[in-house]
Design a protein around this motif. Sequence first.
Motif, PDB file in Angstrom:
ATOM      1  N   LEU A 184       0.813  -1.211   0.000  1.00 32.53           N
ATOM      2  CA  LEU A 184       0.000   0.000   0.000  1.00 32.53           C
ATOM      3  C   LEU A 184       0.848   1.264   0.000  1.00 32.53           C
ATOM      4  O   LEU A 184       1.823   1.370   0.743  1.00 32.53           O
ATOM      5  N   ASP A 185       0.447   2.196  -0.823  1.00 27.68           N
ATOM      6  CA  ASP A 185       0.985   3.549  -0.778  1.00 27.68           C
ATOM      7  C   ASP A 185      -0.154   4.448  -0.308  1.00 27.68           C
ATOM      8  O   ASP A 185      -1.085   4.722  -1.072  1.00 27.68           O
ATOM      9  N   PRO A 186      -0.129   4.883   0.966  1.00 26.07           N
ATOM     10  CA  PRO A 186      -1.252   5.653   1.502  1.00 26.07           C
ATOM     11  C   PRO A 186      -1.608   6.875   0.665  1.00 26.07           C
ATOM     12  O   PRO A 186      -2.781   7.287   0.626  1.00 26.07           O
ATOM     13  N   GLN A 187      -0.639   7.454  -0.017  1.00 20.27           N
ATOM     14  CA  GLN A 187      -0.903   8.661  -0.790  1.00 20.27           C
ATOM     15  C   GLN A 187      -1.835   8.404  -1.971  1.00 20.27           C
ATOM     16  O   GLN A 187      -2.436   9.335  -2.504  1.00 20.27           O
ATOM     17  N   HIS A 188      -1.962   7.136  -2.384  1.00 26.58           N
ATOM     18  CA  HIS A 188      -2.886   6.821  -3.469  1.00 26.58           C
ATOM     19  C   HIS A 188      -4.336   7.074  -3.053  1.00 26.58           C
ATOM     20  O   HIS A 188      -5.213   7.216  -3.912  1.00 26.58           O
ATOM     21  N   PHE A 189      -4.592   7.103  -1.750  1.00 23.50           N
ATOM     22  CA  PHE A 189      -5.957   7.283  -1.268  1.00 23.50           C
ATOM     23  C   PHE A 189      -6.197   8.690  -0.715  1.00 23.50           C
ATOM     24  O   PHE A 189      -7.309   9.008  -0.322  1.00 23.50           O
ATOM     25  N   SER A 190      -5.170   9.487  -0.659  1.00 19.48           N
ATOM     26  CA  SER A 190      -5.314  10.810  -0.037  1.00 19.48           C
ATOM     27  C   SER A 190      -5.785  11.843  -1.049  1.00 19.48           C
ATOM     28  O   SER A 190      -5.679  11.657  -2.260  1.00 19.48           O
ATOM     29  N   ARG A 191      -6.302  12.927  -0.531  1.00 23.18           N
ATOM     30  CA  ARG A 191      -6.692  14.089  -1.321  1.00 23.18           C
ATOM     31  C   ARG A 191      -5.818  15.262  -0.894  1.00 23.18           C
ATOM     32  O   ARG A 191      -5.228  15.243   0.195  1.00 23.18           O
ATOM     33  N   PRO A 192      -5.712  16.307  -1.721  1.00 21.89           N
ATOM     34  CA  PRO A 192      -4.900  17.464  -1.336  1.00 21.89           C
ATOM     35  C   PRO A 192      -5.302  18.017   0.028  1.00 21.89           C
ATOM     36  O   PRO A 192      -6.482  18.175   0.321  1.00 21.89           O
ATOM     37  N   GLY A 193      -4.311  18.274   0.876  1.00 25.14           N
ATOM     38  CA  GLY A 193      -4.569  18.820   2.203  1.00 25.14           C
ATOM     39  C   GLY A 193      -4.829  17.781   3.268  1.00 25.14           C
ATOM     40  O   GLY A 193      -5.080  18.134   4.421  1.00 25.14           O
ATOM     41  N   GLU A 194      -4.769  16.497   2.922  1.00 24.31           N
ATOM     42  CA  GLU A 194      -5.041  15.432   3.884  1.00 24.31           C
ATOM     43  C   GLU A 194      -3.756  14.766   4.379  1.00 24.31           C
ATOM     44  O   GLU A 194      -2.776  14.652   3.642  1.00 24.31           O
ATOM     45  N   GLY A 195      -3.807  14.301   5.622  1.00 21.13           N
ATOM     46  CA  GLY A 195      -2.797  13.402   6.159  1.00 21.13           C
ATOM     47  C   GLY A 195      -3.387  12.005   6.181  1.00 21.13           C
ATOM     48  O   GLY A 195      -4.591  11.834   6.323  1.00 21.13           O
ATOM     49  N   VAL A 196      -2.532  10.989   6.042  1.00 16.97           N
ATOM     50  CA  VAL A 196      -3.025   9.624   5.916  1.00 16.97           C
ATOM     51  C   VAL A 196      -2.214   8.690   6.807  1.00 16.97           C
ATOM     52  O   VAL A 196      -1.002   8.841   6.957  1.00 16.97           O
ATOM     53  N   HIS A 197      -2.909   7.696   7.384  1.00 16.41           N
ATOM     54  CA  HIS A 197      -2.249   6.669   8.194  1.00 16.41           C
ATOM     55  C   HIS A 197      -2.903   5.325   7.890  1.00 16.41           C
ATOM     56  O   HIS A 197      -4.132   5.225   7.805  1.00 16.41           O
ATOM     57  N   VAL A 198      -2.081   4.266   7.701  1.00 17.07           N
ATOM     58  CA  VAL A 198      -2.620   2.917   7.485  1.00 17.07           C
ATOM     59  C   VAL A 198      -2.067   1.971   8.537  1.00 17.07           C
ATOM     60  O   VAL A 198      -0.927   2.120   8.991  1.00 17.07           O
ATOM     61  N   ARG A 199      -2.892   0.973   8.921  1.00 11.63           N
ATOM     62  CA  ARG A 199      -2.472   0.011   9.925  1.00 11.63           C
ATOM     63  C   ARG A 199      -1.501  -1.014   9.338  1.00 11.63           C
ATOM     64  O   ARG A 199      -0.536  -1.411   9.980  1.00 11.63           O
ATOM     65  N   LYS A 200      -1.766  -1.483   8.116  1.00  8.08           N
ATOM     66  CA  LYS A 200      -0.906  -2.464   7.458  1.00  8.08           C
ATOM     67  C   LYS A 200      -0.519  -1.935   6.091  1.00  8.08           C
ATOM     68  O   LYS A 200      -1.349  -1.385   5.378  1.00  8.08           O
ATOM     69  N   LYS A 201       0.733  -2.123   5.713  1.00 11.30           N
ATOM     70  CA  LYS A 201       1.209  -1.605   4.430  1.00 11.30           C
ATOM     71  C   LYS A 201       1.315  -2.673   3.354  1.00 11.30           C
ATOM     72  O   LYS A 201       1.613  -2.366   2.200  1.00 11.30           O
ATOM     73  N   VAL A 202       1.085  -3.928   3.737  1.00 10.52           N
ATOM     74  CA  VAL A 202       1.086  -5.017   2.756  1.00 10.52           C
ATOM     75  C   VAL A 202      -0.194  -5.828   2.948  1.00 10.52           C
ATOM     76  O   VAL A 202      -0.503  -6.281   4.055  1.00 10.52           O
ATOM     77  N   LEU A 203      -0.946  -6.004   1.859  1.00 10.40           N
ATOM     78  CA  LEU A 203      -2.209  -6.732   1.926  1.00 10.40           C
ATOM     79  C   LEU A 203      -2.198  -7.932   0.982  1.00 10.40           C
ATOM     80  O   LEU A 203      -1.857  -7.806  -0.198  1.00 10.40           O
ATOM     81  N   LYS A 204      -2.603  -9.066   1.506  1.00  9.32           N
ATOM     82  CA  LYS A 204      -2.806 -10.243   0.685  1.00  9.32           C
ATOM     83  C   LYS A 204      -4.175 -10.147   0.003  1.00  9.32           C
ATOM     84  O   LYS A 204      -5.011  -9.324   0.403  1.00  9.32           O
ATOM     85  N   PRO A 205      -4.433 -10.957  -1.011  1.00 15.69           N
ATOM     86  CA  PRO A 205      -5.756 -10.935  -1.650  1.00 15.69           C
ATOM     87  C   PRO A 205      -6.883 -11.113  -0.630  1.00 15.69           C
ATOM     88  O   PRO A 205      -6.802 -11.965   0.264  1.00 15.69           O
ATOM     89  N   ASN A 206      -7.902 -10.261  -0.726  1.00 18.19           N
ATOM     90  CA  ASN A 206      -9.089 -10.250   0.145  1.00 18.19           C
ATOM     91  C   ASN A 206      -8.808  -9.777   1.572  1.00 18.19           C
ATOM     92  O   ASN A 206      -9.707  -9.786   2.406  1.00 18.19           O
TER      93      ASN A 206
END
Length: 221
Positions: A184-206
Amino acid sequence: MKIYRSGFLLSCCLISIPSWCETMQDDRVIDIAVSAHGMTRVSVRDDEISELYYYPDDLSDHVQLHKSGHLFIAGEGLKRPLFVTVMTSKGEVQDLRIQTHSKSPKPITLASSKVKKVDVNTIQAWLEDFGRGFVPAGFQRMPLVVADRGNASMTAAASDCFANDSHEVVIFAVKNVGDKVIKLDPQHFSRPGEGVHVRKKVLKPNEITKLVTIRKKGNET
């Protein structure tokens, strides 16, 4: 004009009714309508009312300042406007013009107009708390009106929204809908002016993880 300082005991019943909030502005008089029935509580968010002035003097039976820093107003029999100036323990001042209406009592909250500075460390701590499932102090759940996000291999479904005086937080459930492991690249889900945090950076299928976004209020795009 009468001066009232906190220091006496007032007995009252507490009921769960949503409050009405008004931002304090010391350069104008705020009009407040209180119920003509029962008692209305006036509070200052994150502060206490330490002293007040009121006019006319003969309406003293309608206004009482509790030692807890809350102002209580009895609207029954209040036939003319009551003018009140409240001063808080943090030095803020607000002038109020109080009149009655026929609706049920509803607590009134005065919010400071002073902008609180929030540093990067505080924002990061908020994001991490939300990521772990905790709601930081000062945040309240808000209506969820945010659209889902995602792409061909990942979906991000908005699940919850919280806000405090200065920031809004939206929580997404990110799912790997492809057939390959994804970093995961959190910035792929962010919008301008947002900060982003993810719990896991690698996801298996499903596999699903939590993504938290934060933005300053008024910073909509």
